[in-house]
Write a protein that holds these residues in place. Structure first.
Motif, PDB file in Angstrom:
ATOM      1  N   THR A   4      35.508  76.630  50.722  1.00 53.96           N
ATOM      2  CA  THR A   4      34.293  75.807  50.744  1.00 53.96           C
ATOM      3  C   THR A   4      33.589  75.914  52.092  1.00 53.96           C
ATOM      4  O   THR A   4      32.367  76.096  52.166  1.00 53.96           O
ATOM      5  N   PHE A   5      34.366  75.794  53.185  1.00 53.17           N
ATOM      6  CA  PHE A   5      33.764  75.908  54.515  1.00 53.17           C
ATOM      7  C   PHE A   5      33.252  77.316  54.769  1.00 53.17           C
ATOM      8  O   PHE A   5      32.198  77.502  55.395  1.00 53.17           O
ATOM      9  N   ASP A   8      29.897  77.815  53.079  1.00 52.64           N
ATOM     10  CA  ASP A   8      28.830  77.179  53.861  1.00 52.64           C
ATOM     11  C   ASP A   8      28.474  78.015  55.079  1.00 52.64           C
ATOM     12  O   ASP A   8      27.292  78.194  55.402  1.00 52.64           O
ATOM     13  N   ASP A   9      29.501  78.544  55.759  1.00 54.38           N
ATOM     14  CA  ASP A   9      29.256  79.367  56.944  1.00 54.38           C
ATOM     15  C   ASP A   9      28.536  80.660  56.577  1.00 54.38           C
ATOM     16  O   ASP A   9      27.645  81.121  57.308  1.00 54.38           O
ATOM     17  N   MET A  11      26.482  81.141  54.065  1.00 55.52           N
ATOM     18  CA  MET A  11      25.086  80.840  53.770  1.00 55.52           C
ATOM     19  C   MET A  11      24.297  80.604  55.057  1.00 55.52           C
ATOM     20  O   MET A  11      23.132  81.006  55.163  1.00 55.52           O
ATOM     21  N   GLN A  12      24.939  79.983  56.039  1.00 57.65           N
ATOM     22  CA  GLN A  12      24.264  79.780  57.321  1.00 57.65           C
ATOM     23  C   GLN A  12      23.984  81.113  58.000  1.00 57.65           C
ATOM     24  O   GLN A  12      22.901  81.343  58.556  1.00 57.65           O
ATOM     25  N   LYS A  48      22.975  82.437  44.790  1.00 55.27           N
ATOM     26  CA  LYS A  48      22.544  82.134  46.151  1.00 55.27           C
ATOM     27  C   LYS A  48      22.342  83.376  47.008  1.00 55.27           C
ATOM     28  O   LYS A  48      21.557  83.362  47.957  1.00 55.27           O
TER      29      LYS A  48
END
Length: 253
Positions: A4-5, A8-9, A11-12, A48
């Protein structure tokens, strides 16, 4: 690090860099390349990201990424493109500038120009040029798009139609392999098309990330552009088209 983290990373990274290189992301996040590839597959399946050779890019669709996110992407490249473009804009010129973070960069590069008239449907461009006392600014009024300070629609078109520009400075959101320049908002496209028709010459300013993106609305073709300012050489096929169309390509930086 949990998946999960990591997602997110990733996508950043995609928002900041415009693309993800699997090997670089693996080193940055301290996991194997195989793990990153599985993560990219998951993000691709979720719509995404779009997988490309060696990694992934932000998924194309019918809506653009946020203006602030776009402004943070490729800042050095946009500054180099803007400087190269501004160097070919003479003093005493009548100019149109459309909506976009690269045209905003061009506005910053014009702060030392003298006796120029700039017509724009971009509040960010207008606010930037306020710092140049030798620049007259005309804001093409229209429907305000709060997300990026753009003014679009029939009223903006009508105002732009009243001018004859020495130069139209145009940005785009994407570029197709056949040389079509693309954007996401049909009302914004209409204003840019009007400006191109009303200009003696048209400059395109677009960084290399536009080569790998898509958008649904067509602005024009590179055949309609006099000079294309970018930060990397376009593909061989696209460069050949530019040669055939007498579209000059300037690679900045």
């Amino acid at each position: 690090m949990s998946q999960t983290f990591r997602l997110d990373d990733l996508m950043q990274i995609a928002r900041e860099d415009g693309r993800i290189v699997a090997e670089d992301a693996a080193a940055r996040l301290g996991v194997t390349v195989q793990t990153i590839r599985r993560d990219l597959l998951k993000l691709s399946e979720a719509g995404k990201l779009t997988r490309v050779h060696g990694g992934a890019v932000l998924a194309s669709g019918t809506s653009n990424i946020g203006y602030d996110d776009r402004r943070a992407l490729y800042t050095d490249e946009k500054a180099a493109i803007a400087a190269a473009c501004a160097a070919e804009i003479p003093d005493n010129a009548a100019i149109f500038m459309n909506i976009g973070t690269t045209t905003e960069a061009v506005a910053r590069a014009l702060l030392a120009h003298r006796d120029i008239l700039v017509v724009t449907n971009n509040l960010n461009v207008a606010n930037t040029l306020v710092a140049n006392p030798d620049c007259r600014i005309v804001v093409a009024g229209g429907q305000l798009r709060r997300t990026d300070g753009g003014l679009v629609g029939t009223l903006a078109n009508t105002i732009v139609e009243q001018f004859k520009f020495d130069l139209a400075i145009i940005g785009c959101s994407a570029m197709d392999d056949d040389g079509d320049l693309l954007d996401f908002d049909i009302m914004e496209v209409g204003v840019s098309q009007t400006a191109i028709r009303r200009a003696r010459r048209t400059f395109l300013v677009a960084d290399h990330s536009k080569f790998s993106r898509s958008a649904p609305a067509r602005i024009a073709s590179l055949a309609d552009i006099d000079t294309f300012f970018t930060d990397r050489k376009p593909s061989h096929d696209l460069a050949s088209r530019c040669t055939a169309w007498n579209t000059r390509v300037v690679v900045a930086g």
